[in-house]
Design an enzyme around this catalytic site. Sequence first.
Site, PDB file in Angstrom:
ATOM      1  N   ARG A  43       0.818  -1.223   0.000  1.00  0.00           N
ATOM      2  CA  ARG A  43       0.000   0.000   0.000  1.00  0.00           C
ATOM      3  C   ARG A  43       0.850   1.270   0.000  1.00  0.00           C
ATOM      4  O   ARG A  43       0.415   2.300  -0.517  1.00  0.00           O
ATOM      5  CB  ARG A  43      -0.956   0.003   1.184  1.00  0.00           C
ATOM      6  CG  ARG A  43      -2.092  -0.967   0.965  1.00  0.00           C
ATOM      7  CD  ARG A  43      -3.109  -0.894   2.058  1.00  0.00           C
ATOM      8  NE  ARG A  43      -4.365  -1.462   1.610  1.00  0.00           N
ATOM      9  CZ  ARG A  43      -5.306  -1.908   2.425  1.00  0.00           C
ATOM     10  NH1 ARG A  43      -5.149  -1.842   3.722  1.00  0.00           N
ATOM     11  NH2 ARG A  43      -6.430  -2.397   1.939  1.00  0.00           N
ATOM     12  N   GLY A 325      -8.211  -7.323   0.094  1.00  0.00           N
ATOM     13  CA  GLY A 325      -8.324  -8.108   1.314  1.00  0.00           C
ATOM     14  C   GLY A 325      -7.659  -9.464   1.248  1.00  0.00           C
ATOM     15  O   GLY A 325      -6.514  -9.613   0.815  1.00  0.00           O
ATOM     16  N   GLY A 348     -13.471  -3.816   0.578  1.00  0.00           N
ATOM     17  CA  GLY A 348     -14.815  -3.245   0.739  1.00  0.00           C
ATOM     18  C   GLY A 348     -15.116  -2.212  -0.334  1.00  0.00           C
ATOM     19  O   GLY A 348     -16.204  -2.186  -0.909  1.00  0.00           O
TER      20      GLY A 348
END
Length: 372
Positions: A43, A325, A348
Amino acid sequence: MEGGIPTLEDLEQQLDGLAGERILVRTDFNVPLDGETITDDFRIRAALPTINWLTDRGAQVVTASHLGRPKGKPTPEFSMEPVRRRLAELAPGVELRENLRFDPAEEANDDAFVKQLIEGIDGYVNDAFGASHRAHASIVGPPRYLPSAMGRLLQREVEVLQSLRDNPKRPFVAVLGGAKVSDKLGVIEALLDTVDALVIGGAMCFTFFAADGRSIGDSLFEPDQTDTCKRLLASGKEIHLPSDIVGLDAAGNVATWGARVPDGGKGLDIGPGSAAEFADVITEARTVFWNGPMGKFEDERFAAGTRTIAEAVAATKAFTVVGGGDSAAALAEFGLDDDVDHVSTGGGASLELLELGDLPGLAALRQGRNTP
Ligand code: AMP
């Protein structure tokens, strides 16, 4: 502009160049940590194209992110310090603020907190795809006051996921797994209109089994979702459920069953027959979206189903998108993350964008101060 959302180029134009401008970049640095060690810096690296684009043009970049769930209180274990050290190696000179969620005002979308965030800031960039489905202060607030734009990562995520909604190459297959049907029902229903086939594995298949009148033993399932699963099964759409299951029997031994789980048994993975069938469906598709592991893959005894699916997704020539995820973690664990077209940084957020076609963070940029 793209879909009515300003890009970095629009921001540069609006500010008349970026040299010396202080730009707040909302990033998603919610990295996995083991104590103070970052176990995967994906990330942080994913934010570099935006950060470097800005600093190359002379901007002073200030980043801000959340990390974990500190519940509105300063919590040492969720300090940004480990991220700050890694960021200093990857992008020297870039500032990083303390965890946004140390203040309850972030999640409450408090306007005074937004004003505090943007003090001394000239422009705002949202590059936090994984948090853009939340109407939190740092996501939806700054565009009300500052010239704003989406960063490169956010832009790519939106392009890829919108293309799945708008014009997927067919056949388009969605492979869904993971534990909870209730979290994913909305997207399953929305996908049924767009996909040619739906493949269901993971614990969520047992709610479908129950809806179909099959025994499930002690497997995880959500009784209040069986009616909806019945309706989905009756929709006439192509829905693939596992034809065999691997799990633990009443004595605690690993067992393989057909499409039923006996009393006292607990299903924990799709069986080898189902994995092969699902892999065939994936191989014949031209677009594949995958979210959620096929079993309890963290336990090596129940990882085979997820591994077979990951290998099929990696090997196919289809356009392949993996939605964040656990499925992204599984791919990385099997060393296959470079073999798919797009690994989304947001689980999500990717599901919500597929389901609704928009996110609060995107709407905020579209309605921002610098949009026409
Ligand atoms: P989710 O967050 O809904 O995507 O669920 C991911 C989790 O589901 C992973 O941690 C898996 O270990 C777990 N999982 C997948 N299949 C099963 C299963 N059959 N029984 C129990 N847990 C499962």
